[in-house]
Design a protein around this motif. Sequence first.
Motif, PDB file in Angstrom:
ATOM      1  N   LEU A 162       1.918  -3.946  16.094  1.00  0.00           N
ATOM      2  CA  LEU A 162       2.702  -3.560  14.931  1.00  0.00           C
ATOM      3  C   LEU A 162       2.812  -2.045  14.850  1.00  0.00           C
ATOM      4  CD1 LEU A 162       1.280  -5.880  12.097  1.00  0.00           C
ATOM      5  CD2 LEU A 162       3.127  -6.351  13.704  1.00  0.00           C
ATOM      6  N   THR A 163       4.021  -1.550  14.722  1.00  0.00           N
ATOM      7  CA  THR A 163       4.253  -0.131  14.447  1.00  0.00           C
ATOM      8  C   THR A 163       5.181  -0.042  13.248  1.00  0.00           C
ATOM      9  OG1 THR A 163       6.096  -0.089  16.028  1.00  0.00           O
ATOM     10  CG2 THR A 163       3.927   0.600  16.834  1.00  0.00           C
ATOM     11  N   SER A 164       5.150   1.069  12.558  1.00  0.00           N
ATOM     12  CA  SER A 164       5.968   1.189  11.355  1.00  0.00           C
ATOM     13  C   SER A 164       6.601   2.574  11.253  1.00  0.00           C
ATOM     14  CB  SER A 164       5.124   0.915  10.104  1.00  0.00           C
ATOM     15  OG  SER A 164       4.095   1.879   9.964  1.00  0.00           O
ATOM     16  N   SER A 165       7.685   2.619  10.548  1.00  0.00           N
ATOM     17  CA  SER A 165       8.363   3.873  10.233  1.00  0.00           C
ATOM     18  C   SER A 165       8.977   3.715   8.848  1.00  0.00           C
ATOM     19  CB  SER A 165       9.446   4.200  11.268  1.00  0.00           C
ATOM     20  OG  SER A 165      10.431   3.181  11.302  1.00  0.00           O
ATOM     21  N   SER A 166       9.292   4.814   8.217  1.00  0.00           N
ATOM     22  CA  SER A 166       9.865   4.738   6.876  1.00  0.00           C
ATOM     23  C   SER A 166      11.020   5.720   6.741  1.00  0.00           C
ATOM     24  CB  SER A 166       8.796   5.028   5.815  1.00  0.00           C
ATOM     25  OG  SER A 166       8.282   6.343   5.981  1.00  0.00           O
ATOM     26  N   ARG A 167      11.865   5.435   5.783  1.00  0.00           N
ATOM     27  CA  ARG A 167      12.974   6.343   5.473  1.00  0.00           C
ATOM     28  C   ARG A 167      13.345   6.179   4.008  1.00  0.00           C
ATOM     29  NH1 ARG A 167      15.521   1.779   7.649  1.00  0.00           N
ATOM     30  NH2 ARG A 167      17.464   1.159   6.615  1.00  0.00           N
ATOM     31  N   GLU A 168      14.086   7.140   3.515  1.00  0.00           N
ATOM     32  CA  GLU A 168      14.531   7.094   2.128  1.00  0.00           C
ATOM     33  C   GLU A 168      16.048   7.112   2.082  1.00  0.00           C
ATOM     34  OE1 GLU A 168      12.737  10.299   0.010  1.00  0.00           O
ATOM     35  OE2 GLU A 168      10.756   9.315  -0.088  1.00  0.00           O
ATOM     36  N   VAL A 169      16.606   6.304   1.191  1.00  0.00           N
ATOM     37  CA  VAL A 169      18.053   6.230   1.008  1.00  0.00           C
ATOM     38  C   VAL A 169      18.367   6.575  -0.439  1.00  0.00           C
ATOM     39  CG1 VAL A 169      20.078   4.730   1.049  1.00  0.00           C
ATOM     40  CG2 VAL A 169      18.309   4.478   2.796  1.00  0.00           C
ATOM     41  N   GLU A 170      19.238   7.562  -0.636  1.00  0.00           N
ATOM     42  CA  GLU A 170      19.625   7.980  -1.981  1.00  0.00           C
ATOM     43  C   GLU A 170      20.788   7.121  -2.466  1.00  0.00           C
ATOM     44  OE1 GLU A 170      17.929  10.088  -3.650  1.00  0.00           O
ATOM     45  OE2 GLU A 170      16.635  10.764  -1.986  1.00  0.00           O
ATOM     46  N   HIS A 171      20.610   6.519  -3.624  1.00  0.00           N
ATOM     47  CA  HIS A 171      21.667   5.694  -4.219  1.00  0.00           C
ATOM     48  C   HIS A 171      22.237   6.431  -5.432  1.00  0.00           C
ATOM     49  CE1 HIS A 171      20.832   2.010  -1.872  1.00  0.00           C
ATOM     50  NE2 HIS A 171      19.567   2.444  -1.900  1.00  0.00           N
ATOM     51  N   PRO A 172      23.536   6.700  -5.440  1.00  0.00           N
ATOM     52  CA  PRO A 172      24.125   7.417  -6.575  1.00  0.00           C
ATOM     53  C   PRO A 172      24.164   6.548  -7.826  1.00  0.00           C
ATOM     54  CG  PRO A 172      25.835   6.649  -5.070  1.00  0.00           C
ATOM     55  CD  PRO A 172      24.528   6.350  -4.407  1.00  0.00           C
ATOM     56  N   ALA A 173      24.352   7.200  -8.959  1.00  0.00           N
ATOM     57  CA  ALA A 173      24.456   6.465 -10.223  1.00  0.00           C
ATOM     58  C   ALA A 173      25.664   5.539 -10.172  1.00  0.00           C
ATOM     59  CB  ALA A 173      24.591   7.437 -11.388  1.00  0.00           C
ATOM     60  N   GLU A 204       0.820  -1.213   0.000  1.00  0.00           N
ATOM     61  CA  GLU A 204       0.000   0.000   0.000  1.00  0.00           C
ATOM     62  C   GLU A 204       0.855   1.265   0.000  1.00  0.00           C
ATOM     63  OE1 GLU A 204      -2.470  -0.473   3.392  1.00  0.00           O
ATOM     64  OE2 GLU A 204      -3.674  -2.095   2.496  1.00  0.00           O
ATOM     65  N   GLY A 205       2.027   1.194   0.620  1.00  0.00           N
ATOM     66  CA  GLY A 205       2.897   2.365   0.649  1.00  0.00           C
ATOM     67  C   GLY A 205       3.866   2.428  -0.516  1.00  0.00           C
ATOM     68  N   GLY A 206       3.888   1.379  -1.344  1.00  0.00           N
ATOM     69  CA  GLY A 206       4.787   1.360  -2.482  1.00  0.00           C
ATOM     70  C   GLY A 206       6.256   1.345  -2.097  1.00  0.00           C
ATOM     71  N   TYR A 207       6.570   0.681  -0.989  1.00  0.00           N
ATOM     72  CA  TYR A 207       7.953   0.658  -0.514  1.00  0.00           C
ATOM     73  C   TYR A 207       8.780  -0.362  -1.297  1.00  0.00           C
ATOM     74  CZ  TYR A 207       6.185   3.377   3.407  1.00  0.00           C
ATOM     75  OH  TYR A 207       5.604   4.355   4.179  1.00  0.00           O
ATOM     76  N   ASP A 208      10.060  -0.003  -1.498  1.00  0.00           N
ATOM     77  CA  ASP A 208      10.961  -0.892  -2.228  1.00  0.00           C
ATOM     78  C   ASP A 208      11.475  -2.019  -1.345  1.00  0.00           C
ATOM     79  OD1 ASP A 208      11.127   0.776  -4.697  1.00  0.00           O
ATOM     80  OD2 ASP A 208      12.036   2.214  -3.314  1.00  0.00           O
ATOM     81  N   THR A 209      11.693  -1.722  -0.079  1.00  0.00           N
ATOM     82  CA  THR A 209      12.323  -2.673   0.833  1.00  0.00           C
ATOM     83  C   THR A 209      11.552  -2.735   2.141  1.00  0.00           C
ATOM     84  OG1 THR A 209      14.489  -2.133  -0.115  1.00  0.00           O
ATOM     85  CG2 THR A 209      14.486  -3.294   1.996  1.00  0.00           C
ATOM     86  N   LEU A 210      11.474  -3.929   2.692  1.00  0.00           N
ATOM     87  CA  LEU A 210      10.804  -4.140   3.976  1.00  0.00           C
ATOM     88  C   LEU A 210      11.794  -4.689   4.979  1.00  0.00           C
ATOM     89  CD1 LEU A 210       8.199  -4.428   5.751  1.00  0.00           C
ATOM     90  CD2 LEU A 210       7.948  -6.715   4.772  1.00  0.00           C
ATOM     91  N   GLU A 211      11.792  -4.125   6.169  1.00  0.00           N
ATOM     92  CA  GLU A 211      12.617  -4.628   7.259  1.00  0.00           C
ATOM     93  C   GLU A 211      11.715  -4.957   8.437  1.00  0.00           C
ATOM     94  OE1 GLU A 211      15.356  -1.489   8.065  1.00  0.00           O
ATOM     95  OE2 GLU A 211      16.635  -1.939   6.328  1.00  0.00           O
ATOM     96  N   ILE A 212      11.999  -6.071   9.104  1.00  0.00           N
ATOM     97  CA  ILE A 212      11.207  -6.492  10.253  1.00  0.00           C
ATOM     98  C   ILE A 212      12.095  -6.500  11.500  1.00  0.00           C
ATOM     99  CG2 ILE A 212       9.919  -8.385  11.322  1.00  0.00           C
ATOM    100  CD1 ILE A 212       8.340  -7.167   9.144  1.00  0.00           C
ATOM    101  N   GLN A 213      11.577  -5.925  12.550  1.00  0.00           N
ATOM    102  CA  GLN A 213      12.265  -5.973  13.837  1.00  0.00           C
ATOM    103  C   GLN A 213      11.335  -6.622  14.851  1.00  0.00           C
ATOM    104  OE1 GLN A 213      13.474  -1.977  14.839  1.00  0.00           O
ATOM    105  NE2 GLN A 213      14.989  -1.868  13.192  1.00  0.00           N
TER     106      GLN A 213
END
Length: 353
Positions: free
Chosen positions: A114-125, A58-67
């Motif tokens: 369940l709680t969630s948080s998100s972040r963005e990581v910039e990947h260079p070319a 639903e959030g269109g996230y590229d990666t999922l991490e579980i803690q």
Amino acid sequence: GVVIAVVVVICLCGIILASPLGIFFAGPDETTGAISPTQAVAQINGELGEKISSMQAEGGYDTLEIQGQPPPWSDILAVFAAKTAGASGGTTVAILDAANVEALRTVFWDMTKLTSSSREVEHPANGDTPAWTERILTVTITARTPDDMRVFYSFTEEQNEALDELLANSNLLATLAGDLTISDATAKKLLADLPADLDPERRAVVETACRLVGKVNYFWGGKSLVIGWDSRWGQLSKVWADGSSTTGTYRPYGLDCSGFVDWVFYNITDGDYIIGHGGGAHMQHTYCTSISWEEAQPGDLVFYPEDTHVGIVGGRDENGNLLIVHCASGANNVVITGLEGFTYIGRPLYYGE
């Protein structure tokens, strides 16, 4: 005196079944539609995986991490039994009908936050790959303890005593969550209808396959060379194998189709034989001899086109149609179905070795 003793025993059994300890006697019941604790656990584990997957989609996230992980099922079953049967005017937990499964589901989600948080990581070319932004979803699972639930549910003194007694037998409760007793009604009928003169090795294959019906979730790349119940089943794990839409997601660990077949043959031989010899459905097919559909017997293997799926012939229905036991992604479990989708049949070389 004998009559009185029998009556006393019956009354004591009735008291136990009506108490929170009745959970130890929970089993399937065709008249009430009740299922076994293992089947209920598999259902709810699957729902947890679906919920987390939907959060990512639903959030269109590229990666999922579980803690974190949910609480042990022994704790959940103990709290459920004390809450449901230990309350004033409570209902028996010896029968996991639809209402009790829903009550168990409620306890699971009350104990699994369940709680969630998100972040963005910039990947260079990098070479031909342009720069891109990776969106990462982190889902944190916080497990509430039985002591937390005493307060949350405002347990009475009687309920607390029942919970203490149940927790003292947590090993037995854990066994309930991973019981290999054949409990599915369809599986029982399939076994009852097997030919009386069926080869013992073939009968062992079908019986062992039926032990997992309704109890183990589908997991792409899931394998298990374990005798009996695999303690990893049901634990949230990352799908690491390539080639599936679920790759990279977290789901309750279980078996894929070829992993299920491997587990069956591994178990009937006490760990001496792996029918796929380390490979998947295609490798299992190569260790079979092609036969006609008319030659099919319980214990033979059937395959989808290009060996994309494999199942075990379980027997025939009342109309003579083949019944297949397989771990199906569509059902997210081990199921018994008809022949739909299976186009090839093979006789494992194992029967001639």
